[in-house]
Scaffold this motif. Structure first.
Motif, mmCIF file in Angstrom:
data_model
loop_
_atom_site.group_PDB
_atom_site.id
_atom_site.type_symbol
_atom_site.label_atom_id
_atom_site.label_comp_id
_atom_site.label_asym_id
_atom_site.label_seq_id
_atom_site.Cartn_x
_atom_site.Cartn_y
_atom_site.Cartn_z
ATOM 1 N N ARG A 1 32.056 -59.442 -18.258
ATOM 2 C CA ARG A 1 31.181 -58.206 -19.071
ATOM 3 C C ARG A 1 31.327 -57.080 -17.804
ATOM 4 N N HIS A 2 32.223 -56.249 -18.715
ATOM 5 C CA HIS A 2 32.453 -54.308 -17.868
ATOM 6 C C HIS A 2 30.895 -53.527 -18.464
ATOM 7 N N ARG A 3 30.675 -53.585 -17.662
ATOM 8 C CA ARG A 3 29.493 -52.632 -18.037
ATOM 9 C C ARG A 3 30.155 -50.776 -18.705
ATOM 10 N N GLN B 1 29.647 -48.262 -15.311
ATOM 11 C CA GLN B 1 30.393 -48.719 -14.180
ATOM 12 C C GLN B 1 31.538 -47.779 -14.679
ATOM 13 N N ILE B 2 31.970 -47.889 -16.057
ATOM 14 C CA ILE B 2 33.287 -46.771 -16.201
ATOM 15 C C ILE B 2 32.715 -45.983 -16.173
ATOM 16 N N ALA B 3 31.779 -45.253 -16.744
ATOM 17 C CA ALA B 3 31.124 -43.666 -17.417
ATOM 18 C C ALA B 3 31.218 -42.921 -15.579
ATOM 19 N N MET C 1 51.267 -43.938 -20.800
ATOM 20 C CA MET C 1 50.436 -45.282 -21.732
ATOM 21 C C MET C 1 49.091 -45.917 -21.112
ATOM 22 N N LYS C 2 49.465 -46.447 -19.891
ATOM 23 C CA LYS C 2 47.987 -47.063 -19.492
ATOM 24 C C LYS C 2 46.652 -45.891 -19.172
ATOM 25 N N LEU C 3 47.200 -45.199 -18.748
ATOM 26 C CA LEU C 3 46.650 -43.612 -18.519
ATOM 27 C C LEU C 3 45.651 -43.252 -19.428
ATOM 28 N N GLN D 1 42.937 -36.458 -16.585
ATOM 29 C CA GLN D 1 44.196 -38.149 -16.319
ATOM 30 C C GLN D 1 44.304 -38.323 -17.349
ATOM 31 N N ARG D 2 42.762 -39.353 -18.113
ATOM 32 C CA ARG D 2 42.593 -39.991 -19.222
ATOM 33 C C ARG D 2 42.823 -39.361 -20.360
ATOM 34 N N LEU D 3 42.357 -37.995 -20.911
ATOM 35 C CA LEU D 3 41.914 -37.799 -21.779
ATOM 36 C C LEU D 3 42.011 -36.298 -22.071
ATOM 37 N N MET E 1 52.414 -47.792 -11.317
ATOM 38 C CA MET E 1 50.712 -48.331 -12.804
ATOM 39 C C MET E 1 50.165 -49.652 -12.234
ATOM 40 N N VAL E 2 49.015 -49.605 -12.557
ATOM 41 C CA VAL E 2 48.674 -50.263 -11.862
ATOM 42 C C VAL E 2 47.212 -51.473 -13.631
ATOM 43 N N ASP E 3 46.963 -52.528 -13.464
ATOM 44 C CA ASP E 3 45.714 -52.756 -14.596
ATOM 45 C C ASP E 3 45.744 -53.990 -14.288
HETATM 46 C C1 CS2 Z 1 38.262 -48.233 -15.520
HETATM 47 C C2 CS2 Z 1 39.338 -48.989 -14.740
HETATM 48 O O1 CS2 Z 1 36.842 -48.077 -14.081
HETATM 49 C C3 CS2 Z 1 37.166 -47.633 -14.460
HETATM 50 O O2 CS2 Z 1 37.119 -46.307 -14.848
HETATM 51 O O3 CS2 Z 1 38.874 -47.829 -16.574
HETATM 52 O O4 CS2 Z 1 39.127 -49.192 -13.552
HETATM 53 C C4 CS2 Z 1 40.106 -50.238 -15.280
HETATM 54 O O5 CS2 Z 1 39.148 -51.372 -16.054
HETATM 55 C C5 CS2 Z 1 41.252 -50.482 -14.458
HETATM 56 O O6 CS2 Z 1 42.296 -48.909 -14.618
HETATM 57 C C6 CS2 Z 1 42.388 -51.895 -15.732
HETATM 58 O O7 CS2 Z 1 43.399 -51.662 -14.686
#
Ligand code: CS2
Length: 481
Positions: free
Chosen positions: A349-351, A354-356, A275-277, A365-367, A208-210
């Motif tokens: 500044r995490h867009r 980008q995550i979408a 937990m993390k995912l 795995q997330r939802l 598990m990476v975070d």
């Molecule tokens: C984010 C992940 O881009 C994404 O989908 O949810 O990269 C998130 O920032 C990392 O998993 C955090 O450990």
């Protein structure tokens, strides 16, 4: 001043080959490795697609700055443990040679969800994927990670060498077991004896990476020079937090002492990964789709809107935490409180855009796991349903102002086309998207409670817009006027 190696820096030798050299690996794996100060475990980076990283890093001796940005300010550090960068499409032979070299004991992966060429709903290798088809037809010149792993393992076996450990560092469930299955399925197509050797001799620990690592921007590059006095074309920007939980199962126990940097080696990664995912990445995707639709550019901006902060709180507390078993030594409500502070960090500044990206590969795995857990308990899921509705709306490719959305997803065309078939009938549109079995499996589209909840949430989104829908969803008592 240009970054260049000096005699004071450790003389790293390659012990590890990393496939998918992006910002995340450079701000996570590389820093943990740097912290071991064990020069025998240098990292040779491989880009599987583009030459950009190599072009930026090689002229500066593969050195770069890691910038830690917290609410109180930034600190910087020069990372020295990268021994080189190869670009696979230019020279697949060089990559295979490095992977099959005797000194390479571990191959790590951050190739993103879609890089595994699997079916996200079942976790099985997609033999019809163009990359897999290509790599089975041309095994000596592979394009994808699975093809490279299998050919390199074949060469090691032929040369009488021990296999390497494959350490997956992507956000996938039971990621080591998943990669083992994919590699063995691919190998079985080539040579069943090779597949059997891999199954018994190689190791695929789960991990598990975070760490939150947004894409580096030109403004970041300029800021790093102002902070350090060095011109660095390829810095990485990261938050202070980091975590790495690894199953301690390596070929011949050959691995760096990553615990020096705080990595945890455990027998069972799954509780940490769930937990993390589900809590971090699930909420990230929620904020990405609903935040984007609400007109927000970053996660921190989205969280600064009390309507969204309240929504994500309800999503965590009422819908996800009750169905996630806490890992040993962890209190989920503390974990969630820390997550909230991380998401609010204004220096990152995490867009949302980008995550979408690649939602079709991320949702299961997330939802969807959480949704299945709630359905099994017959528990309500209004917030989760709104997130799925937000994703349906986002992948239509048009925002609330009628402007186009640049949807990046391997299934983007399919998702748009499915929705375009039902221009006048929102319910049919939702049903058509939820019927995509490679994402939702066969069970969810057949579950009337799930389909009805997402359809209702989609109606709220269309009638009220994302900001209002987020504010009102999941409240037990209606708000006082
Ligand atoms: C984010 C992940 O881009 C994404 O989908 O949810 O990269 C998130 O920032 C990392 O998993 C955090 O450990």
């Amino acid at each position: 001043m240009q970054l260049s190696r000096t005699d004071e820096m450790p003389a790293w030798r390659t012990g590890l080959v990393h496939l998918g050299l992006g910002a995340f690996a450079r701000a996570h794996l590389a820093l943990y490795t740097e912290d071991t100060s064990d020069a025998g475990w240098g990292i040779l980076g491989v880009s599987l697609q583009r030459p950009d990283q190599r072009d930026l890093l090689v002229p500066q001796d593969c050195l770069y700055t890691a910038v830690e940005r917290g609410p109180e300010g930034a600190t910087t550090r020069i990372v020295t443990c990268l021994t080189g960068v190869l670009v696979a499409p230019e020279d697949p032979e060089a990559v295979l040679a490095a992977m099959s070299a005797e000194g390479t004991r571990i191959v790590t992966l951050t190739i993103t969800e879609k890089g595994y060429c699997h079916d996200p709903a079942t976790g099985r290798l997609n033999l019809a994927h163009p990359t897999i088809e290509h790599d089975l037809a041309h095994p000596q010149t592979p394009r994808g990670a699975i093809g490279f792993l299998v050919e390199a393992l074949r060469r090691r076996r032929a040369a009488g060498l021990r296999p390497f450990t494959v350490l997956c560092c992507d956000n996938l469930p039971a990621n080591g077991r998943l990669v083992a299955r994919l590699v063995e399925a691919f190998a079985a197509q080539r040579d069943p004896e090779l597949a059997a050797w891999i199954a018994t001799e190689a190791r695929f620990p789960c991990s598990m990476v975070d760490r939150i690592v947004p894409a580096t921007t030109p403004a970041d590059v300029a800021e790093v020079e102002a902070l350090t006095g060095y011109a660095d074309a390829a810095p990485v920007i990261h938050e202070p937090f980091r975590q790495w939980v690894i199953e301690d199962r390596f070929v011949d126990d050959a691995r760096p002492r990553w615990e020096a940097g705080g990595a945890q080696f455990v027998a069972e990664v799954e509780p940490f990964e769930h937990m993390k995912l589900r809590l971090l990445n699930g909420a990230h995707s929620a904020l990405a789709y609903l935040g984007y639709l609400g007109g927000y550019e970053t996660i921190a901006e989205t969280m600064a809107d009390p309507g969204y902060a309240g929504f994500v709180e309800r999503l965590w507390r009422d819908e996800i935490v009750p169905v996630v078993p806490p890992p040993p030594g962890t209190t989920l409500l503390d974990y969630v409180a820390a997550l909230e502070a991380r998401f609010r960090n204004p220096a990152i500044r995490h867009r949302t855009w980008q995550i979408a990206m690649d939602g079709s590969q991320k949702l299961p795995q997330r939802l969807l796991g959480t949704i299945r857990e709630r359905l099994a308990r017959d528990a309500p899921l209004p917030c989760l349903a709104l997130v799925i509705a937000g994703w349906v709306s986002y992948t239509s490719g048009v925002d609330e102002q009628g402007e186009p959305i640049d949807v990046r997803d391997p299934l983007a065309d399919r998702l748009r086309a499915v929705q375009a078939d039902w221009p006048e009938d929102p319910e049919a549109r939702v049903r058509a998207v939820l019927a995509l079995e490679q994402i939702f499996g066969a069970d969810l589209p057949a579950d009337g409670r799930f389909v009805a909840a997402v359809t209702a949430a989609y109606g709220d989104l269309r009638t009220h817009g994302a900001r209002a829908a987020v504010s009102m969803t999941g409240r037990t008592a209606p708000e006082a006027p």
